[in-house]
Write a protein that holds these residues in place. Structure first.
Motif, PDB file in Angstrom:
ATOM      1  N   PHE A  47       0.816  -1.217   0.000  1.00  0.00           N
ATOM      2  CA  PHE A  47       0.000   0.000   0.000  1.00  0.00           C
ATOM      3  C   PHE A  47       0.851   1.269   0.000  1.00  0.00           C
ATOM      4  O   PHE A  47       0.391   2.325  -0.404  1.00  0.00           O
ATOM      5  N   TYR A  48       2.089   1.159   0.480  1.00  0.00           N
ATOM      6  CA  TYR A  48       2.991   2.313   0.486  1.00  0.00           C
ATOM      7  C   TYR A  48       3.791   2.434  -0.798  1.00  0.00           C
ATOM      8  O   TYR A  48       4.431   3.457  -1.043  1.00  0.00           O
ATOM      9  N   ALA A  49       3.785   1.411  -1.622  1.00  0.00           N
ATOM     10  CA  ALA A  49       4.598   1.392  -2.836  1.00  0.00           C
ATOM     11  C   ALA A  49       4.343   2.600  -3.739  1.00  0.00           C
ATOM     12  O   ALA A  49       5.311   3.206  -4.212  1.00  0.00           O
ATOM     13  N   PRO A  50       3.094   2.993  -3.990  1.00  0.00           N
ATOM     14  CA  PRO A  50       2.908   4.166  -4.859  1.00  0.00           C
ATOM     15  C   PRO A  50       3.556   5.430  -4.297  1.00  0.00           C
ATOM     16  O   PRO A  50       4.030   6.271  -5.053  1.00  0.00           O
ATOM     17  N   ILE A  51       3.620   5.528  -2.980  1.00  0.00           N
ATOM     18  CA  ILE A  51       4.212   6.720  -2.368  1.00  0.00           C
ATOM     19  C   ILE A  51       5.717   6.741  -2.581  1.00  0.00           C
ATOM     20  O   ILE A  51       6.276   7.727  -3.079  1.00  0.00           O
ATOM     21  N   TRP A  52       6.413   5.644  -2.210  1.00  0.00           N
ATOM     22  CA  TRP A  52       7.871   5.699  -2.334  1.00  0.00           C
ATOM     23  C   TRP A  52       8.340   5.581  -3.777  1.00  0.00           C
ATOM     24  O   TRP A  52       9.347   6.171  -4.153  1.00  0.00           O
ATOM     25  N   ILE A  53       7.599   4.847  -4.614  1.00  0.00           N
ATOM     26  CA  ILE A  53       7.976   4.764  -6.030  1.00  0.00           C
ATOM     27  C   ILE A  53       7.740   6.111  -6.705  1.00  0.00           C
ATOM     28  O   ILE A  53       8.578   6.589  -7.484  1.00  0.00           O
ATOM     29  N   GLY A  54       6.624   6.750  -6.377  1.00  0.00           N
ATOM     30  CA  GLY A  54       6.357   8.085  -6.916  1.00  0.00           C
ATOM     31  C   GLY A  54       7.387   9.097  -6.456  1.00  0.00           C
ATOM     32  O   GLY A  54       7.847   9.937  -7.235  1.00  0.00           O
ATOM     33  N   GLY A  55       7.752   9.022  -5.184  1.00  0.00           N
ATOM     34  CA  GLY A  55       8.777   9.928  -4.663  1.00  0.00           C
ATOM     35  C   GLY A  55      10.122   9.697  -5.334  1.00  0.00           C
ATOM     36  O   GLY A  55      10.835  10.655  -5.663  1.00  0.00           O
ATOM     37  N   LEU A  56      10.459   8.443  -5.549  1.00  0.00           N
ATOM     38  CA  LEU A  56      11.714   8.117  -6.226  1.00  0.00           C
ATOM     39  C   LEU A  56      11.698   8.635  -7.661  1.00  0.00           C
ATOM     40  O   LEU A  56      12.680   9.216  -8.132  1.00  0.00           O
ATOM     41  N   ALA A  57      10.582   8.433  -8.350  1.00  0.00           N
ATOM     42  CA  ALA A  57      10.459   8.929  -9.726  1.00  0.00           C
ATOM     43  C   ALA A  57      10.545  10.453  -9.766  1.00  0.00           C
ATOM     44  O   ALA A  57      11.195  11.025 -10.655  1.00  0.00           O
ATOM     45  N   TYR A  58       9.916  11.101  -8.800  1.00  0.00           N
ATOM     46  CA  TYR A  58       9.969  12.569  -8.749  1.00  0.00           C
ATOM     47  C   TYR A  58      11.399  13.043  -8.508  1.00  0.00           C
ATOM     48  O   TYR A  58      11.862  13.999  -9.136  1.00  0.00           O
ATOM     49  N   LEU A  59      12.133  12.370  -7.601  1.00  0.00           N
ATOM     50  CA  LEU A  59      13.528  12.730  -7.358  1.00  0.00           C
ATOM     51  C   LEU A  59      14.366  12.534  -8.621  1.00  0.00           C
ATOM     52  O   LEU A  59      15.259  13.324  -8.915  1.00  0.00           O
ATOM     53  N   ALA A  60      14.092  11.477  -9.363  1.00  0.00           N
ATOM     54  CA  ALA A  60      14.879  11.167 -10.553  1.00  0.00           C
ATOM     55  C   ALA A  60      14.555  12.078 -11.730  1.00  0.00           C
ATOM     56  O   ALA A  60      15.444  12.418 -12.511  1.00  0.00           O
ATOM     57  N   LEU A  61      13.281  12.481 -11.855  1.00  0.00           N
ATOM     58  CA  LEU A  61      12.855  13.178 -13.068  1.00  0.00           C
ATOM     59  C   LEU A  61      12.343  14.596 -12.857  1.00  0.00           C
ATOM     60  O   LEU A  61      12.209  15.350 -13.824  1.00  0.00           O
ATOM     61  N   GLY A  62      12.015  14.962 -11.620  1.00  0.00           N
ATOM     62  CA  GLY A  62      11.420  16.271 -11.356  1.00  0.00           C
ATOM     63  C   GLY A  62      12.381  17.415 -11.627  1.00  0.00           C
ATOM     64  O   GLY A  62      13.564  17.346 -11.307  1.00  0.00           O
ATOM     65  N   LYS A  63      11.851  18.471 -12.233  1.00  0.00           N
ATOM     66  CA  LYS A  63      12.693  19.618 -12.568  1.00  0.00           C
ATOM     67  C   LYS A  63      12.990  20.481 -11.346  1.00  0.00           C
ATOM     68  O   LYS A  63      14.058  21.051 -11.231  1.00  0.00           O
ATOM     69  N   GLY A  64      12.060  20.544 -10.415  1.00  0.00           N
ATOM     70  CA  GLY A  64      12.241  21.410  -9.251  1.00  0.00           C
ATOM     71  C   GLY A  64      13.093  20.805  -8.147  1.00  0.00           C
ATOM     72  O   GLY A  64      13.365  21.470  -7.153  1.00  0.00           O
ATOM     73  N   VAL A  65      13.512  19.575  -8.327  1.00  0.00           N
ATOM     74  CA  VAL A  65      14.276  18.904  -7.263  1.00  0.00           C
ATOM     75  C   VAL A  65      15.609  18.367  -7.779  1.00  0.00           C
ATOM     76  O   VAL A  65      16.124  17.387  -7.246  1.00  0.00           O
ATOM     77  N   ARG A  66      16.172  19.022  -8.755  1.00  0.00           N
ATOM     78  CA  ARG A  66      17.438  18.547  -9.340  1.00  0.00           C
ATOM     79  C   ARG A  66      18.543  18.415  -8.303  1.00  0.00           C
ATOM     80  O   ARG A  66      19.393  17.540  -8.400  1.00  0.00           O
ATOM     81  N   ALA A  67      18.530  19.275  -7.302  1.00  0.00           N
ATOM     82  CA  ALA A  67      19.575  19.233  -6.274  1.00  0.00           C
ATOM     83  C   ALA A  67      19.519  17.940  -5.473  1.00  0.00           C
ATOM     84  O   ALA A  67      20.517  17.535  -4.880  1.00  0.00           O
ATOM     85  N   TYR A  68      18.357  17.281  -5.475  1.00  0.00           N
ATOM     86  CA  TYR A  68      18.183  16.053  -4.690  1.00  0.00           C
ATOM     87  C   TYR A  68      18.279  14.794  -5.547  1.00  0.00           C
ATOM     88  O   TYR A  68      18.087  13.697  -5.051  1.00  0.00           O
ATOM     89  N   ARG A  69      18.574  14.947  -6.814  1.00  0.00           N
ATOM     90  CA  ARG A  69      18.683  13.803  -7.726  1.00  0.00           C
ATOM     91  C   ARG A  69      19.711  12.764  -7.259  1.00  0.00           C
ATOM     92  O   ARG A  69      19.512  11.560  -7.464  1.00  0.00           O
ATOM     93  N   PRO A  70      20.795  13.174  -6.609  1.00  0.00           N
ATOM     94  CA  PRO A  70      21.737  12.148  -6.126  1.00  0.00           C
ATOM     95  C   PRO A  70      21.088  11.100  -5.222  1.00  0.00           C
ATOM     96  O   PRO A  70      21.519   9.945  -5.219  1.00  0.00           O
ATOM     97  N   PHE A  71      20.044  11.458  -4.493  1.00  0.00           N
ATOM     98  CA  PHE A  71      19.374  10.470  -3.637  1.00  0.00           C
ATOM     99  C   PHE A  71      18.742   9.364  -4.476  1.00  0.00           C
ATOM    100  O   PHE A  71      18.770   8.191  -4.099  1.00  0.00           O
ATOM    101  N   ALA A  72      18.162   9.734  -5.619  1.00  0.00           N
ATOM    102  CA  ALA A  72      17.578   8.730  -6.507  1.00  0.00           C
ATOM    103  C   ALA A  72      18.673   7.834  -7.092  1.00  0.00           C
ATOM    104  O   ALA A  72      18.503   6.615  -7.195  1.00  0.00           O
ATOM    105  N   ILE A  73      19.793   8.435  -7.448  1.00  0.00           N
ATOM    106  CA  ILE A  73      20.896   7.661  -8.009  1.00  0.00           C
ATOM    107  C   ILE A  73      21.457   6.702  -6.956  1.00  0.00           C
ATOM    108  O   ILE A  73      21.734   5.532  -7.253  1.00  0.00           O
TER     109      ILE A  73
END
Length: 147
Positions: free
Chosen positions: A103-129
């Protein structure tokens, strides 16, 4: 602020004294830094001083491992080859979803995708990597999803 590398070195040193697996996080961090604009941090001496602090804090444990025939590494090797079931990244990912509650999978997968692809969070992209590198490492080494 480059001075935070010194505090980060202390935290990593404490983490290494608690669990050798912290070294895998360190390796993933280096990969993430090299793959992003954070690579300019490799020019700062504070990064290396922080790394030296972590290494010095870890050194007594290295001496202990040497004196005991590298027992933790033998344990990790035996667990990977004899105890843990063979896995692949897809199977590992499914087990990860189950372990973390589907049930939590959509939250953490969405958050991971946002970290990897989101334009407003580029500074946090290393966390996704870091997550991807650790995921690949553990899944390809027959690790457990709760690692």
């Amino acid at each position: 602020d480059p001075r935070w590398w010194l505090a980060f070195g202390v935290v990593c040193g404490l983490g290494l004294m608690n669990k050798v697996g912290m070294a895998f996080f360190g390796g993933a961090l280096v990969v993430a830094m090299a793959a992003t604009p954070l690579r300019r941090e490799f020019l700062r001496p504070q990064l290396y001083i922080g790394g030296a602090i972590a290494a010095l804090m870890f050194l007594p444990y290295v001496f202990w491992m040497y004196a005991h025939d590298w027992a933790p590494f033998e344990f990790m090797h035996n667990a990977s080859t004899r105890k843990n079931a063979d896995t692949n990244p897809l199977k590992f990912f499914i087990e990860l979803i189950i372990t973390m509650n589907p049930f939590y999978a959509p939250i953490w997968i969405g958050g991971l995708a946002y970290l990897a692809l989101g334009k407003g969070v580029r500074a946090y992209r290393p966390f996704a990597i870091i997550w991807v590198v650790l995921f690949l490492f553990y899944s390809l080494q027959n690790g457990k999803p709760y690692y």
